[in-house]
Design a protein around this motif. Structure first.
Motif, PDB file in Angstrom:
ATOM      1  N   TRP A 128       3.016   9.290 -30.794  1.00 22.55           N
ATOM      2  CA  TRP A 128       4.414   9.177 -30.375  1.00 22.55           C
ATOM      3  C   TRP A 128       4.667   9.944 -29.085  1.00 22.55           C
ATOM      4  CZ3 TRP A 128       7.623  13.391 -29.844  1.00 22.55           C
ATOM      5  CH2 TRP A 128       7.255  14.577 -30.483  1.00 22.55           C
ATOM      6  N   LYS A 129       3.894  11.000 -28.867  1.00 23.99           N
ATOM      7  CA  LYS A 129       4.030  11.742 -27.619  1.00 23.99           C
ATOM      8  C   LYS A 129       3.449  10.936 -26.458  1.00 23.99           C
ATOM      9  CE  LYS A 129       4.310  16.417 -29.431  1.00 23.99           C
ATOM     10  NZ  LYS A 129       3.811  17.815 -29.345  1.00 23.99           N
ATOM     11  N   LEU A 130       2.363  10.225 -26.715  1.00 28.92           N
ATOM     12  CA  LEU A 130       1.795   9.363 -25.673  1.00 28.92           C
ATOM     13  C   LEU A 130       2.809   8.305 -25.251  1.00 28.92           C
ATOM     14  CD1 LEU A 130      -1.798   8.764 -27.127  1.00 28.92           C
ATOM     15  CD2 LEU A 130      -1.097  10.470 -25.439  1.00 28.92           C
ATOM     16  N   LEU A 131       3.562   7.783 -26.230  1.00 29.16           N
ATOM     17  CA  LEU A 131       4.598   6.803 -25.924  1.00 29.16           C
ATOM     18  C   LEU A 131       5.671   7.395 -25.015  1.00 29.16           C
ATOM     19  CD1 LEU A 131       5.118   5.102 -29.411  1.00 29.16           C
ATOM     20  CD2 LEU A 131       4.408   3.930 -27.332  1.00 29.16           C
ATOM     21  N   LEU A 132       6.110   8.617 -25.345  1.00 29.04           N
ATOM     22  CA  LEU A 132       7.137   9.278 -24.530  1.00 29.04           C
ATOM     23  C   LEU A 132       6.615   9.596 -23.133  1.00 29.04           C
ATOM     24  CD1 LEU A 132       8.798  11.796 -27.047  1.00 29.04           C
ATOM     25  CD2 LEU A 132       9.702   9.618 -26.196  1.00 29.04           C
ATOM     26  N   PHE A 133       5.374  10.087 -23.055  1.00 26.51           N
ATOM     27  CA  PHE A 133       4.793  10.426 -21.748  1.00 26.51           C
ATOM     28  C   PHE A 133       4.638   9.171 -20.881  1.00 26.51           C
ATOM     29  CE2 PHE A 133       2.331  14.097 -23.975  1.00 26.51           C
ATOM     30  CZ  PHE A 133       3.524  14.768 -24.173  1.00 26.51           C
ATOM     31  N   GLY A 134       4.228   8.061 -21.520  1.00 24.62           N
ATOM     32  CA  GLY A 134       4.071   6.819 -20.781  1.00 24.62           C
ATOM     33  C   GLY A 134       5.408   6.282 -20.276  1.00 24.62           C
ATOM     34  N   ALA A 135       6.444   6.388 -21.118  1.00 22.86           N
ATOM     35  CA  ALA A 135       7.780   5.951 -20.706  1.00 22.86           C
ATOM     36  C   ALA A 135       8.269   6.786 -19.529  1.00 22.86           C
ATOM     37  CB  ALA A 135       8.755   6.063 -21.877  1.00 22.86           C
ATOM     38  N   ALA A 136       8.070   8.110 -19.614  1.00 27.02           N
ATOM     39  CA  ALA A 136       8.486   9.000 -18.528  1.00 27.02           C
ATOM     40  C   ALA A 136       7.724   8.678 -17.242  1.00 27.02           C
ATOM     41  CB  ALA A 136       8.249  10.457 -18.927  1.00 27.02           C
ATOM     42  N   ALA A 137       6.444   8.331 -17.370  1.00 24.44           N
ATOM     43  CA  ALA A 137       5.634   7.977 -16.195  1.00 24.44           C
ATOM     44  C   ALA A 137       6.192   6.743 -15.511  1.00 24.44           C
ATOM     45  CB  ALA A 137       4.182   7.735 -16.615  1.00 24.44           C
TER      46      ALA A 137
ATOM     47  N   PHE B 181       9.331   5.809 -15.329  1.00 29.15           N
ATOM     48  CA  PHE B 181      10.483   6.226 -14.522  1.00 29.15           C
ATOM     49  C   PHE B 181      10.018   7.011 -13.296  1.00 29.15           C
ATOM     50  CE2 PHE B 181      12.606   6.097 -18.824  1.00 29.15           C
ATOM     51  CZ  PHE B 181      13.305   4.932 -18.559  1.00 29.15           C
ATOM     52  N   GLY B 182       8.987   7.847 -13.492  1.00 31.58           N
ATOM     53  CA  GLY B 182       8.459   8.635 -12.379  1.00 31.58           C
ATOM     54  C   GLY B 182       7.880   7.772 -11.275  1.00 31.58           C
ATOM     55  N   MET B 183       7.418   6.600 -11.641  1.00 27.42           N
ATOM     56  CA  MET B 183       6.882   5.685 -10.641  1.00 27.42           C
ATOM     57  C   MET B 183       7.992   4.932  -9.911  1.00 27.42           C
ATOM     58  SD  MET B 183       4.367   2.404 -11.123  1.00 27.42           S
ATOM     59  CE  MET B 183       3.902   1.390  -9.723  1.00 27.42           C
ATOM     60  N   TRP B 184       8.883   4.293 -10.692  1.00 27.07           N
ATOM     61  CA  TRP B 184       9.786   3.307 -10.109  1.00 27.07           C
ATOM     62  C   TRP B 184      11.016   3.876  -9.414  1.00 27.07           C
ATOM     63  CZ3 TRP B 184       8.492  -1.216  -8.715  1.00 27.07           C
ATOM     64  CH2 TRP B 184       7.448  -1.886  -9.384  1.00 27.07           C
TER      65      TRP B 184
ATOM     66  N   MET C  88       0.831  -1.211   0.000  1.00 27.44           N
ATOM     67  CA  MET C  88       0.000   0.000   0.000  1.00 27.44           C
ATOM     68  C   MET C  88       0.865   1.260   0.000  1.00 27.44           C
ATOM     69  SD  MET C  88      -2.964  -1.204   2.696  1.00 27.44           S
ATOM     70  CE  MET C  88      -3.848   0.357   2.644  1.00 27.44           C
ATOM     71  N   ILE C  89       1.966   1.232   0.766  1.00 25.68           N
ATOM     72  CA  ILE C  89       2.871   2.381   0.793  1.00 25.68           C
ATOM     73  C   ILE C  89       3.493   2.590  -0.582  1.00 25.68           C
ATOM     74  CG2 ILE C  89       5.054   3.247   1.745  1.00 25.68           C
ATOM     75  CD1 ILE C  89       4.328   1.717   4.338  1.00 25.68           C
ATOM     76  N   ARG C  90       3.929   1.488  -1.188  1.00 21.15           N
ATOM     77  CA  ARG C  90       4.525   1.588  -2.522  1.00 21.15           C
ATOM     78  C   ARG C  90       3.514   2.093  -3.553  1.00 21.15           C
ATOM     79  NH1 ARG C  90       5.431  -3.392  -6.415  1.00 21.15           N
ATOM     80  NH2 ARG C  90       3.197  -2.956  -6.484  1.00 21.15           N
ATOM     81  N   GLU C  91       2.297   1.579  -3.484  1.00 17.94           N
ATOM     82  CA  GLU C  91       1.277   1.961  -4.462  1.00 17.94           C
ATOM     83  C   GLU C  91       0.891   3.439  -4.327  1.00 17.94           C
ATOM     84  OE1 GLU C  91      -0.257  -1.419  -6.566  1.00 17.94           O
ATOM     85  OE2 GLU C  91       1.713  -0.491  -6.354  1.00 17.94           O
ATOM     86  N   PHE C  92       0.796   3.919  -3.085  1.00 17.08           N
ATOM     87  CA  PHE C  92       0.413   5.323  -2.871  1.00 17.08           C
ATOM     88  C   PHE C  92       1.436   6.258  -3.518  1.00 17.08           C
ATOM     89  CE2 PHE C  92       0.319   9.338  -0.604  1.00 17.08           C
ATOM     90  CZ  PHE C  92      -1.036   9.602  -0.483  1.00 17.08           C
ATOM     91  N   GLN C  93       2.692   6.093  -3.162  1.00 18.95           N
ATOM     92  CA  GLN C  93       3.737   6.951  -3.723  1.00 18.95           C
ATOM     93  C   GLN C  93       3.965   6.663  -5.198  1.00 18.95           C
ATOM     94  OE1 GLN C  93       5.508   9.607  -3.023  1.00 18.95           O
ATOM     95  NE2 GLN C  93       6.618   9.398  -4.952  1.00 18.95           N
ATOM     96  N   GLY C  94       4.034   5.377  -5.535  1.00 18.15           N
ATOM     97  CA  GLY C  94       4.343   5.000  -6.904  1.00 18.15           C
ATOM     98  C   GLY C  94       3.338   5.519  -7.909  1.00 18.15           C
ATOM     99  N   PHE C  95       2.062   5.287  -7.649  1.00 21.69           N
ATOM    100  CA  PHE C  95       1.044   5.717  -8.611  1.00 21.69           C
ATOM    101  C   PHE C  95       0.753   7.209  -8.522  1.00 21.69           C
ATOM    102  CE2 PHE C  95       0.312   1.154  -8.825  1.00 21.69           C
ATOM    103  CZ  PHE C  95       0.297   1.007 -10.205  1.00 21.69           C
ATOM    104  N   GLY C  96       1.061   7.809  -7.363  1.00 28.52           N
ATOM    105  CA  GLY C  96       0.988   9.268  -7.290  1.00 28.52           C
ATOM    106  C   GLY C  96       1.952   9.875  -8.289  1.00 28.52           C
ATOM    107  N   GLY C  97       3.203   9.372  -8.303  1.00 27.70           N
ATOM    108  CA  GLY C  97       4.197   9.864  -9.250  1.00 27.70           C
ATOM    109  C   GLY C  97       3.903   9.439 -10.680  1.00 27.70           C
ATOM    110  N   TYR C  98       3.398   8.240 -10.833  1.00 24.94           N
ATOM    111  CA  TYR C  98       3.107   7.665 -12.146  1.00 24.94           C
ATOM    112  C   TYR C  98       2.108   8.507 -12.930  1.00 24.94           C
ATOM    113  CZ  TYR C  98       1.802   3.667 -15.238  1.00 24.94           C
ATOM    114  OH  TYR C  98       1.571   2.811 -16.297  1.00 24.94           O
ATOM    115  N   PHE C  99       0.939   8.705 -12.339  1.00 22.98           N
ATOM    116  CA  PHE C  99      -0.095   9.461 -13.049  1.00 22.98           C
ATOM    117  C   PHE C  99       0.187  10.959 -13.056  1.00 22.98           C
ATOM    118  CE2 PHE C  99      -2.500   5.516 -12.442  1.00 22.98           C
ATOM    119  CZ  PHE C  99      -3.039   5.374 -13.710  1.00 22.98           C
TER     120      PHE C  99
END
Length: 307
Positions: free
Chosen positions: A217-226, A228-231, A182-193
């Protein structure tokens, strides 16, 4: 008249939620099919025991893990895929449904479709908490089944794993490691989305385009960045989660007494680098897996809207 408007509003929200769930399911399936081999390597690296003095580690690095796993056959990289294929599909559908609801809620509250940065983070963090109800046991089962070598399997598959754990330890056994999940999901998905929606909103504003008009192609880049933002911020937490979930179930077989004890022992025995085992595999996974997740979701939503 007012009651009729309320009913229409509720029906409209239900339809939007169903669309988000469908889009999320498509994204989740894409995520599992692309990401499972990376996850198998990551989990094996994370959960390998500390080497005894004078002996080499089970896997010296990521490539060594890939090489040794490949000796078990290509299917070894997809061990335990049934559980995540069903479970992660459900998880991702929940994530996108919650974020979609939060986005509409804050949009109505702000009278502006573009959310503030804190609102983007809270939307993702809320999705993570809700999602953890399913992701906790799904990842527990996947971790146990993907870790075991083909030659010495205790669990014949995900269903057998669930049956054996539940028969011996009940629902608490299935939800082992849930608090740290739960701790990982809260921080991880906060950063992800936050990362994905922030970049998408900025593109929509700068280009004066609607969501479904942003280039793929921008959606691909945004998803890739997300990804990294999560993990990157939560990876050490994920390492501890994996160790706790693959630890023994009883006091006699358990290596770690608690989450804190696990952190302390990992640091004492392996140093700071112990919290980053499998980090390379995770980073290699982050870009393609999450790019495919978001693109699959967005394309599924665009297809639905055209029906």
């Amino acid at each position: 008249m007012e009651e009729a408007n309320v009913m229409i509003s509720r029906d409209g929200e239900a339809v939007k939620a169903i669309k988000d769930i469908f889009g999320g399911t498509v994204g989740g399936i894409a995520q599992v099919l692309v990401g499972q081999p990376f996850d198998t390597v990551k989990v094996r690296l994370q959960t390998q025991p500390a080497p005894k003095p004078g002996q080499p580690p089970l896997y010296s690095n990521m490539l060594d893990c890939v090489r040794k796993t490949s000796k078990e056959g290509f299917g070894a990289f997809y061990k335990g895929t049934l559980t995540p294929l069903v479970g992660i599909g459900a998880c991702v559908s929940i994530q996108f449904a919650v974020v979609g609801y939060m986005r509409r809620y804050y949009g109505e509250k702000n009278k502006d479709p573009f959310l503030t940065n804190p609102q983007l983070y809270i939307s993702g963090a809320t999705a993570g908490l809700v999602n953890s109800v399913i992701s906790g046991p799904v990842e527990h089962i996947r971790t146990l089944t993907s870790k075991q070598p083909t030659q010495t399997q205790f669990y014949s598959g995900p269903i057998d794993c669930i049956k054996k754990i539940y028969s011996s330890y009940g629902i608490r056994g299935i939800y082992k490691g849930q608090m740290i999940t739960m701790i990982r999901e809260f921080q991880g998905f906060g950063g992800y989305f936050f990362v994905y929606e922030y970049l998408l909103q900025r593109a929509m504003i700068e280009e004066n385009k609607k969501r479904d008009q942003v280039a793929k192609w921008k959606l691909l880049l945004f998803g890739a960045a997300a990804g990294f933002g999560m993990w990157i911020p939560v990876y050490p937490i994920d390492v501890v989660k994996s160790k706790l979930q693959t630890d023994g179930f009883t006091s006699q077989t358990r290596q770690y007494k608690s989450t804190i004890d696990c952190f302390v022992k990992v640091y004492r025995n392996e140093g700071a680098k112990g919290f980053f085992k499998g980090f390379g595999a995770c980073m290699l996974r982050a870009a393609p897996v999450n790019a495919s997740t978001f693109v699959a979701y967005e394309l599924a939503m665009r297809a639905i809207d055209k029906l």
